[in-house]
Motif scaffolding. Structure first.
Motif, mmCIF file in Angstrom:
data_model
loop_
_atom_site.group_PDB
_atom_site.id
_atom_site.type_symbol
_atom_site.label_atom_id
_atom_site.label_comp_id
_atom_site.label_asym_id
_atom_site.label_seq_id
_atom_site.Cartn_x
_atom_site.Cartn_y
_atom_site.Cartn_z
ATOM 1 N N LEU A 164 0.822 -1.207 0.000
ATOM 2 C CA LEU A 164 0.000 0.000 0.000
ATOM 3 C C LEU A 164 0.856 1.258 0.000
ATOM 4 C CD1 LEU A 164 -2.823 -1.026 2.513
ATOM 5 C CD2 LEU A 164 -2.963 -0.922 0.018
ATOM 6 N N ARG A 165 1.945 1.233 0.754
ATOM 7 C CA ARG A 165 2.833 2.410 0.761
ATOM 8 C C ARG A 165 3.466 2.611 -0.611
ATOM 9 N NH1 ARG A 165 4.565 -0.094 5.763
ATOM 10 N NH2 ARG A 165 3.527 0.914 7.538
ATOM 11 N N GLU A 166 3.904 1.521 -1.214
ATOM 12 C CA GLU A 166 4.534 1.628 -2.536
ATOM 13 C C GLU A 166 3.541 2.093 -3.584
ATOM 14 O OE1 GLU A 166 6.186 -2.205 -3.207
ATOM 15 O OE2 GLU A 166 7.906 -1.894 -1.853
ATOM 16 N N ALA A 167 2.258 1.700 -3.434
ATOM 17 C CA ALA A 167 1.231 2.091 -4.409
ATOM 18 C C ALA A 167 0.990 3.597 -4.400
ATOM 19 C CB ALA A 167 -0.076 1.356 -4.120
ATOM 20 N N SER A 168 1.300 4.238 -3.287
ATOM 21 C CA SER A 168 1.090 5.684 -3.186
ATOM 22 C C SER A 168 2.291 6.483 -3.672
ATOM 23 C CB SER A 168 0.782 6.065 -1.730
ATOM 24 O OG SER A 168 -0.435 5.482 -1.324
ATOM 25 N N ILE A 169 3.347 5.778 -4.069
ATOM 26 C CA ILE A 169 4.539 6.447 -4.583
ATOM 27 C C ILE A 169 4.560 6.289 -6.097
ATOM 28 C CG2 ILE A 169 7.067 6.526 -4.559
ATOM 29 C CD1 ILE A 169 6.941 5.295 -1.746
ATOM 30 N N ALA A 170 4.503 7.381 -6.812
ATOM 31 C CA ALA A 170 4.481 7.326 -8.282
ATOM 32 C C ALA A 170 5.820 6.810 -8.800
ATOM 33 C CB ALA A 170 4.199 8.705 -8.856
ATOM 34 N N SER A 171 5.741 5.999 -9.855
ATOM 35 C CA SER A 171 6.972 5.452 -10.454
ATOM 36 C C SER A 171 7.356 6.302 -11.655
ATOM 37 C CB SER A 171 6.754 3.993 -10.866
ATOM 38 O OG SER A 171 5.688 3.883 -11.780
ATOM 39 N N ARG A 172 8.120 7.355 -11.381
ATOM 40 C CA ARG A 172 8.621 8.168 -12.487
ATOM 41 C C ARG A 172 9.509 7.302 -13.372
ATOM 42 N NH1 ARG A 172 8.950 14.174 -12.037
ATOM 43 N NH2 ARG A 172 7.534 14.782 -10.370
ATOM 44 N N SER A 173 9.618 7.688 -14.614
ATOM 45 C CA SER A 173 10.394 6.909 -15.577
ATOM 46 C C SER A 173 11.408 7.812 -16.267
ATOM 47 C CB SER A 173 9.457 6.283 -16.618
ATOM 48 O OG SER A 173 10.188 5.671 -17.650
ATOM 49 N N ALA A 174 12.554 7.213 -16.606
ATOM 50 C CA ALA A 174 13.545 7.953 -17.387
ATOM 51 C C ALA A 174 13.033 8.210 -18.799
ATOM 52 C CB ALA A 174 14.858 7.185 -17.433
ATOM 53 N N GLU A 175 12.111 7.349 -19.240
ATOM 54 C CA GLU A 175 11.506 7.547 -20.554
ATOM 55 C C GLU A 175 10.506 8.704 -20.495
ATOM 56 O OE1 GLU A 175 10.369 3.986 -22.865
ATOM 57 O OE2 GLU A 175 10.842 2.894 -21.010
ATOM 58 N N GLN A 176 10.205 9.236 -21.658
ATOM 59 C CA GLN A 176 9.232 10.317 -21.748
ATOM 60 C C GLN A 176 8.036 9.876 -22.582
ATOM 61 O OE1 GLN A 176 11.305 13.749 -23.303
ATOM 62 N NE2 GLN A 176 12.000 14.353 -21.262
ATOM 63 N N LEU A 177 6.909 10.506 -22.320
ATOM 64 C CA LEU A 177 5.748 10.282 -23.173
ATOM 65 C C LEU A 177 6.020 10.879 -24.548
ATOM 66 C CD1 LEU A 177 2.881 11.201 -20.671
ATOM 67 C CD2 LEU A 177 3.800 8.932 -21.191
ATOM 68 N N THR A 178 5.580 10.185 -25.581
ATOM 69 C CA THR A 178 5.791 10.651 -26.953
ATOM 70 C C THR A 178 4.479 10.629 -27.715
ATOM 71 O OG1 THR A 178 6.237 8.424 -27.804
ATOM 72 C CG2 THR A 178 8.130 9.682 -26.941
ATOM 73 N N PRO A 179 4.367 11.427 -28.768
ATOM 74 C CA PRO A 179 3.147 11.369 -29.590
ATOM 75 C C PRO A 179 2.887 9.967 -30.140
ATOM 76 C CG PRO A 179 4.437 13.323 -30.132
ATOM 77 C CD PRO A 179 5.286 12.497 -29.208
ATOM 78 N N GLU A 180 3.949 9.225 -30.419
ATOM 79 C CA GLU A 180 3.781 7.867 -30.959
ATOM 80 C C GLU A 180 3.065 6.954 -29.964
ATOM 81 O OE1 GLU A 180 6.635 10.117 -33.101
ATOM 82 O OE2 GLU A 180 6.697 9.546 -30.963
ATOM 83 N N LEU A 181 3.277 7.210 -28.664
ATOM 84 C CA LEU A 181 2.618 6.383 -27.654
ATOM 85 C C LEU A 181 1.104 6.493 -27.757
ATOM 86 C CD1 LEU A 181 2.634 4.624 -25.083
ATOM 87 C CD2 LEU A 181 2.783 6.744 -23.754
ATOM 88 N N LEU A 182 0.604 7.673 -28.061
ATOM 89 C CA LEU A 182 -0.838 7.850 -28.196
ATOM 90 C C LEU A 182 -1.398 6.961 -29.293
ATOM 91 C CD1 LEU A 182 -1.075 11.742 -27.908
ATOM 92 C CD2 LEU A 182 -1.844 10.080 -26.203
ATOM 93 N N ASP A 183 -0.716 6.930 -30.431
ATOM 94 C CA ASP A 183 -1.193 6.110 -31.545
ATOM 95 C C ASP A 183 -1.033 4.628 -31.240
ATOM 96 O OD1 ASP A 183 -1.773 8.445 -32.864
ATOM 97 O OD2 ASP A 183 0.042 8.432 -34.091
ATOM 98 N N THR A 184 0.079 4.266 -30.585
ATOM 99 C CA THR A 184 0.290 2.863 -30.225
ATOM 100 C C THR A 184 -0.802 2.381 -29.278
ATOM 101 O OG1 THR A 184 2.681 3.077 -30.476
ATOM 102 C CG2 THR A 184 1.887 1.242 -29.141
ATOM 103 N N ALA A 185 -1.095 3.185 -28.256
ATOM 104 C CA ALA A 185 -2.135 2.805 -27.296
ATOM 105 C C ALA A 185 -3.491 2.690 -27.976
ATOM 106 C CB ALA A 185 -2.192 3.824 -26.164
#
Length: 670
Positions: A164-185
């Motif tokens: 539960l404690r870990e669930a409240s901590i956001a997992s930031r990523s070294a990767e970034q959101l990209t426009p391609e991700l929108l189309d892939t999703a």
């Protein structure tokens, strides 16, 4: 006289249990302190007023004297309305998932005296059946383990608390959101959609507004008609299926089958709000009268059955009446024939799938799935007259219970939907309903500038949750666009400041569900995941992007960006669970601003929002007292001719040539 401590509560769900022999307490500091002082484990039961299986478990176990005696001896029993305390529900539902179990309600959790979860489930039958242990046996076994095998309890509780404690901590990523991700999703989502029935393939089927919005946005962004076609198929089937109440209007929670035929009959405010909004957007593009009619009928139901004396909107209608799910809504063919007469019966039966043998477990669920297309106007008028007769006959039946508590977040969703529908259809009466509900929330559900979450019988409950602020701010911005009344914009900005102060995670970014001064929780939840409603962080990111464009204040933009950065890890891990954040990212990188300069009331662009989608579009109408900021791409642009309205469509750092006619503007918008 009440047999437990629930009689003084206002929640209709809690009041349903006030006469149980179980010695229920409400969730509060006193109940939690009692568990600690007596060193007794807590039996936590979470449900809601319209929940069918909650009623079943109540009748089987909580109304049973023998079961209650065992519970009362060994536990501090606490009953929670998940709609009144979604923060409590989210924490312990996450614990259930961590145990590897599928979620649902009633949620039945066993907690240590310090409220840490160590085991749980959902519905338990009174006696063992269907592969589930009997509830009284479960209660005895858990009590024995707590008393005799405390090491197991401590081990389980420690492991679950870590999750539960870990669930409240956001997992930031070294990767970034990209426009391609929108189309892939969007493409991945398209691949799991049901091409014939709409919705995600298989059963049960939920409307899932955020998912449909993601696909709709993909169609607009890519020009690929397949995305919009599957959304339109889904909406047409929902509007034609038994999930829609063809007599009284309004949509049920979900369909238990893959055809949208047989609903789980509860009607929730939030589902209807999301569908009214989506149907309004779909109508703008298609001019499909089926969508218009369903919007009109659903708002009619909202007005007739869900509007409280305060002018706001009630939470839900129960699935059950007379102890049976759906009894109020289903029919026998003979009943229909007796109301309509033989001639009209044959016509109605053909249109609405009525047969002597029924179409679901021997009963008739009215639907028009055989053909989603409307008939000619004369026939539709005849069918409407027949539906009116059946509705009158249905009104004589015992009605499902109404949960009339007013929830700020769900009202925010419906206010937004009403404002958009009023804009699309030029309905001042719908806009008035939206404004009346909004004013109730801002006047009666606000203390010292802070929103509350739930109101009933003059009592305001816990401080506002992230969902309350996000959806009420969204409603403020919708009303501002439609009315151009400055008060709505300033209200949105004021709530944003308070929301940020009490609920922004200053270490990790993003918004906590609960305020910083909430003191009765074991963890402070923060999530990127959508539920039946879009996630508050996703809604709020959109709000902040719009506030940035409207005001030029880059602080709003920076906060929106930080939300997206905070939850990038979760989005990349499971995009389908976070579609509201993907929708916000689409808005962030693809926003368009329609700037209309006019110094006359009668201007040609007054109805432009009735003819184009509102997704990703920000409307600005700067006047002499509200000039665009110096960094805005349209700053300094003027009307071509005095008295002649002029529009600019801006994207990024550039704007279109000045436009003085609506058709060229609509071509650009489309």
């Amino acid at each position: 006289m009440s047999r437990n401590q629930l009689a003084n509560e206002t929640s209709p769900y809690l009041l349903q249990h006030k006469d149980n022999p179980v010695h229920w307490r409400a969730w509060n500091a006193s109940s939690l302190a009692e568990a600690r002082s007596q060193n007794k484990p807590i039996l936590l039961s979470v449900g809601y007023a319209a929940c069918h299986w909650c009623h079943v478990m109540a009748h089987e176990s909580f109304e049973d004297e023998a079961t209650a005696a065992v519970i009362n001896e060994h536990f501090i029993p606490i009953k929670v309305d998940r709609e009144e305390r979604p923060d409590v529900d989210q924490i312990y539902m996450n614990a259930l998932h961590a145990l590897g179990q599928q979620g649902g309600w009633p949620l039945t959790m066993f907690l240590t005296p310090s409220a840490e979860p160590f085991w749980g489930g959902t519905y338990f039958p009174k006696q063992a059946k269907w592969g589930r242990p009997g509830f009284i046996d479960v209660v005895r076994q858990i009590a024995r383990i707590h008393d005799k095998e405390g090491g197991k309890v401590t081990s389980n509780a420690s492991a679950l608390m870590q999750v539960l404690r870990e669930a409240s901590i956001a997992s930031r990523s070294a990767e970034q959101l990209t426009p391609e991700l929108l189309d892939t999703a969007a493409n991945r989502l398209l691949s799991v959609m049901d091409p014939l029935n709409g919705g995600i393939s298989g059963a049960p089927k939920f409307p899932q507004g955020s998912l449909l919005e993601l696909l709709w946005r993909a169609g607009a962004r890519t020009g690929n008609d397949r995305f919009r076609e599957i959304v339109l198929t889904t909406l047409e089937r929902i509007c034609s299926g038994g999930i829609y109440d063809h007599l009284g209007g309004g949509f049920a929670r979900y369909s238990v089958d893959e055809h949208w035929l047989a609903p789980h009959f509860e009607k929730m405010l939030y589902d209807n709000a999301q569908l009214v909004y989506l149907l309004s957007e779909a109508y703008v593009t298609t001019r499909n009268d089926l969508f218009r009619i369903r919007i009109e009928e659903t708002i009619g139901w909202l007005t007739r059955e869900m509007t409280t004396p305060q002018g706001a909107f009630a939470a839900s209608l129960d699935a059950d009446s007379e102890g049976e799910e759906g009894r109020f809504y289903v029919w026998d063919a003979r009943e229909i024939e007796s109301v309509l007469g033989a001639v009209d019966y044959e016509l109605f039966a053909s249109a609405y799938d009525v047969s002597k043998s029924g179409n679901w477990e021997g009963k008739v669920i009215l639907n028009r799935l055989r053909s989603t297309a409307l008939f000619d106007q004369e026939l539709e008028d005849r069918l409407a007259h027949m539906r009116g007769k059946l509705l009158d006959a249905r009104e004589a039946r015992p009605r499902p219970d109404l949960d009339d508590k007013i929830l700020a977040d769900w009202n925010g969703l419906m206010i937004s939907a009403l404002a958009r529908a009023a804009e699309v259809f030029d309905r001042r009466d719908w806009l008035s309903k939206a404004e009346e509900a909004f004013h109730f929330i801002t006047e009666s559900m606000t203390r010292d500038g802070r929103l509350g979450h739930a109101w009933r019988q003059g009592r305001l409950g816990t401080p506002g949750l992230a969902s309350d602020y996000a959806n009420v701010i969204k409603a403020s911005l919708e009303l501002y666009r439609v009315t151009q009344t400055r008060e709505y914009l300033t209200t949105a900005q004021a709530f944003e400041e308070i929301f940020y102060y009490y609920q922004w995670d200053k270490e990790e970014g993003g918004y906590f569900l609960t305020a910083s001064d909430t003191d009765d929780l074991i963890v402070r939840p923060k999530s990127a995941a959508d539920d039946a409603v879009p996630n508050a962080n996703g809604i709020m990111a959109c709000n902040l992007i719009e506030l940035w464009h409207l005001s030029g204040n880059e602080t709003y933009r920076d906060r929106a960006d930080e939300i997206l950065e905070t939850f990038t890890g979760q989005i990349l891990k499971n995009a389908f669970a976070s579609t509201s954040l993907l929708n916000a990212f689409d808005f962030r990188i693809n926003a368009r601003q329609l700037v209309i300069l006019a110094d006359t009331e009668a201007e040609i662009f007054s109805n432009v929002m009735r003819q184009t989608t509102s997704f990703n579009l920000v409307l600005l109408r700067p006047g002499e007292s509200e000039e665009l900021g110096p960094t805005h791409p349209a700053s300094g642009k003027t009307q071509l001719e005095p008295g002649k309205p002029t529009a600019y469509l801006c994207e990024g750092e550039t704007c279109s040539l000045p436009l003085t006619e609506i058709e060229p503007l609509l071509r650009l918008l489309r």
